[in-house]
Write a protein that holds these residues in place. Structure first.
Motif, PDB file in Angstrom:
ATOM      1  N   LEU A  30      -2.955  -9.248 186.677  1.00  0.00           N
ATOM      2  CA  LEU A  30      -2.221  -9.445 185.428  1.00  0.00           C
ATOM      3  C   LEU A  30      -0.721  -9.205 185.626  1.00  0.00           C
ATOM      4  N   THR A  31      -0.387  -8.239 186.473  1.00  0.00           N
ATOM      5  CA  THR A  31       1.017  -7.960 186.758  1.00  0.00           C
ATOM      6  C   THR A  31       1.674  -9.141 187.460  1.00  0.00           C
ATOM      7  N   ILE A  32       1.014  -9.660 188.488  1.00  0.00           N
ATOM      8  CA  ILE A  32       1.558 -10.808 189.236  1.00  0.00           C
ATOM      9  C   ILE A  32       1.570 -12.053 188.355  1.00  0.00           C
ATOM     10  N   GLY A  33       0.473 -12.280 187.609  1.00  0.00           N
ATOM     11  CA  GLY A  33       0.377 -13.456 186.744  1.00  0.00           C
ATOM     12  C   GLY A  33       1.438 -13.483 185.656  1.00  0.00           C
ATOM     13  N   SER A  34       1.874 -12.304 185.216  1.00  0.00           N
ATOM     14  CA  SER A  34       2.910 -12.232 184.179  1.00  0.00           C
ATOM     15  C   SER A  34       4.315 -12.219 184.770  1.00  0.00           C
ATOM     16  N   GLY A  35       4.411 -12.311 186.109  1.00  0.00           N
ATOM     17  CA  GLY A  35       5.709 -12.261 186.750  1.00  0.00           C
ATOM     18  C   GLY A  35       6.288 -10.852 186.759  1.00  0.00           C
ATOM     19  N   THR A 117      -2.899  -7.183 173.144  1.00  0.00           N
ATOM     20  CA  THR A 117      -2.552  -8.533 172.704  1.00  0.00           C
ATOM     21  C   THR A 117      -3.805  -9.321 172.318  1.00  0.00           C
ATOM     22  N   LEU A 118      -4.832  -9.247 173.152  1.00  0.00           N
ATOM     23  CA  LEU A 118      -6.082  -9.956 172.866  1.00  0.00           C
ATOM     24  C   LEU A 118      -6.755  -9.403 171.613  1.00  0.00           C
ATOM     25  N   PRO A 300       1.072 -11.196 168.474  1.00  0.00           N
ATOM     26  CA  PRO A 300       0.175 -10.311 169.226  1.00  0.00           C
ATOM     27  C   PRO A 300       0.857  -9.601 170.391  1.00  0.00           C
ATOM     28  N   VAL A 301       1.746 -10.308 171.097  1.00  0.00           N
ATOM     29  CA  VAL A 301       2.418  -9.702 172.250  1.00  0.00           C
ATOM     30  C   VAL A 301       3.357  -8.580 171.816  1.00  0.00           C
ATOM     31  N   ARG A 302       3.933  -8.709 170.614  1.00  0.00           N
ATOM     32  CA  ARG A 302       4.848  -7.663 170.138  1.00  0.00           C
ATOM     33  C   ARG A 302       4.112  -6.329 170.008  1.00  0.00           C
ATOM     34  N   GLN A 303       2.863  -6.363 169.533  1.00  0.00           N
ATOM     35  CA  GLN A 303       2.089  -5.131 169.491  1.00  0.00           C
ATOM     36  C   GLN A 303       1.646  -4.732 170.887  1.00  0.00           C
ATOM     37  N   GLY A 304       1.486  -5.720 171.762  1.00  0.00           N
ATOM     38  CA  GLY A 304       1.136  -5.430 173.155  1.00  0.00           C
ATOM     39  C   GLY A 304       2.178  -4.573 173.851  1.00  0.00           C
ATOM     40  N   PHE A 451      -1.682 -15.140 178.955  1.00  0.00           N
ATOM     41  CA  PHE A 451      -0.531 -15.793 179.588  1.00  0.00           C
ATOM     42  C   PHE A 451       0.058 -16.858 178.659  1.00  0.00           C
ATOM     43  N   GLU A 452      -0.801 -17.551 177.922  1.00  0.00           N
ATOM     44  CA  GLU A 452      -0.345 -18.554 176.950  1.00  0.00           C
ATOM     45  C   GLU A 452       0.468 -17.890 175.841  1.00  0.00           C
TER      46      GLU A 452
END
Length: 477
Positions: A30-35, A117-118, A300-304, A451-452
């Motif tokens: 997840l770290t690599i996939g998110s850059g 996020t999910l 969702p990402v903002r709460q993430g 990622f989307e």
């Protein structure tokens, strides 16, 4: 074979190479996939979490403010695991265990960010404005509805059983009672009774009451404990620097027997570091996302972001302070374990006042964790009983009154049988392994959805030209 030996073997199997590698692999993927998003944007994360404490919300639907939601989650994560759990990791795995706690936490920041996020994306929205979500919800919608995977139900059941096992095997009331008895000589059973009465005062008001109370308690308890620990570390700075060297060296060479410490291999340091890291910050466990799902947010990402901040604060800050105090004072090799080890280290650093600091910290950490975890069980029950209104209301009412009892019974059992602290923590390791493994596999499958959503967030927030926005930020829109 003794009970302790059996639990050691079982814990070693459950927290063996398959789960350890899964925890680290998922976090790295997840770290690599998110850059490497949590590293590149650490300033942004802190500015939009720590810098916005007290702000009502960013808009959107939900029951609690983002900070109230993260306070419940932090109440659940910044618990006795930060005090007794870290001490137990060092007592068994040596100082090298701390290094692996850090590694697990750094990649765990992204794991927790994805979970949250999910949970927010796939949450249920009720007509009254309340929102509930978590792993069982994103299993149903992400695996079941979107992907047509029929096996989401057995996974959800196994996850729920794993989480609910902690309803019966809970460490908070026991550890608080042990610490207060050690410091103030108050009988553990009496402490346990007072503890459950204080718990009732909060949980009878429901999830909103838990959010309100923890939003006041969590900042105070964290600052109180951090200041006491930093005073000891800074007053013994040369020893603290040597302690850091010992942590890094022991992570790759193991730790020889010294004093009352029996010695530990590299694999034992790795195992204890990863297990206690997850028990402390809950990244991958699937618990905290249930609290975050109730937050009012426009994305969702903002709460993430709060999920990533939560792991950083819990392990990189609070757990590190506990570890450095234990190592700096030299108490790590005393042979003590659990809360008793941390109490001894703070007492050596600050005298009797140090024991008071830790005891108050353990009480606040433990009590807030107990109230926070009430939320998790309720949300799982709500999902299980969805559509069965009469049964739903009855079971939630019964649950509310039964909730604090098992923790008190564990205190009674420990006092009457002389149950060693090591056995209690081994039980905690066993109950956390199953839901963690299931949740991590599901998160890995649903990673493309995160990622989307992250690309959408980058496009909206950072105006990244290559990023694309999505039409549905929430599954039920």
């Amino acid at each position: 074979m003794t009970i302790e030996k059996f639990l050691e073997v079982l814990s070693g199997f459950l927290w063996g190479k398959p789960l350890i590698y899964t925890v680290l692999f998922v976090g790295l993927y997840l770290t690599i996939g998110s850059g490497f998003w949590q590293f590149r944007k650490i300033g942004y994360i802190l500015k939009n979490t720590l810098g916005k404490i007290g702000k009502k919300s960013e808009g959107g639907e939900g029951m609690l403010t983002p900070f109230q939601a993260v306070s419940i989650a932090l109440a659940g994560t910044i618990g006795v695991g930060n005090i007794a759990g870290v001490a137990s990791a060092i007592a068994v795995g040596g100082p090298g265990a701390v290094f692996w706690m850090w590694v697990c936490a750094l990649v765990g920041m992204m794991t927790k960010m994805v979970e949250v996020t999910l949970a927010v994306h796939y949450r249920d929205k009720n007509p009254d404005g309340s929102t509930y979500g978590g792993p069982t919800y994103y299993m149903e919608k992400g695996l079941g509805i979107e992907r047509g995977f029929g096996f989401w139900k057995p996974l959800a059941v196994l996850f729920g059983v794993g989480i609910f096992s902690t309803f019966f095997i809970t460490l908070q009331c026991y550890t608080v009672s042990e610490a207060i008895n050690n410091t103030f000589k108050i009988p553990m059973i009496l402490v346990g009774l007072i503890y459950i009465l204080l718990t009732y005062m909060v949980i009878l008001g429901g999830i909103k009451k838990v959010g309100e109370v923890t939003s006041y308690v969590v900042p105070f308890m964290a600052i109180f404990y951090i200041v006491g620990g930093l005073f000891i570390i800074l007053s013994r700075l040369p020893a603290a620097i040597s302690g850091l060297g010992l942590i890094f060296k022991s992570a790759f060479t193991g730790t020889a027997a010294v004093g009352g410490f029996a010695g530990a291999t590299i694999s034992k340091a790795l195992q204890m570091g990863v297990a206690r890291s997850i028990y402390s910050n809950e990244a991958g466990w699937g618990t905290a996302p249930m609290a975050h799902s109730t937050a009012k947010t426009d994305h969702p990402v903002r709460q993430g972001l709060w999920g990533a901040f939560e792991v950083f604060m819990d392990t990189i800050v609070v757990c590190s302070i506990t570890a450095l105090v234990i190592i700096t004072t030299g108490m790590w090799s005393s042979g003590a374990s659990g809360a008793s080890l941390t109490l001894a280290a703070f007492e050596k650093g600050l005298g009797y006042f140090g024991k008071v600091v830790v005891t108050v910290g353990i009480f606040l950490f433990g009590w807030s964790t107990t109230t926070g975890w009430y939320t998790y069980y309720e949300i799982i029950l709500r999902h299980l009983l969805k559509g069965k209104e009469k049964l739903h209301k009855t079971i939630l009412t019964v649950y509310k009154y039964l909730y604090p009892i098992p923790g008190f019974l564990m205190v009674v059992f420990a006092v009457t049988t002389g149950l060693p602290p090591a056995i209690v923590w081994l039980l905690g390791d066993v109950t956390s392994a199953l839901p963690t493994f299931i949740n991590l596999i599901v998160v890995l499958i649903l990673a493309p959805k995160f990622f989307e959503l992250l690309r959408d967030f980058n496009a909206r927030e950072f105006k990244e030209s290559k990023a694309q926005t999505v039409k549905k930020l929430f599954f039920e829109d």
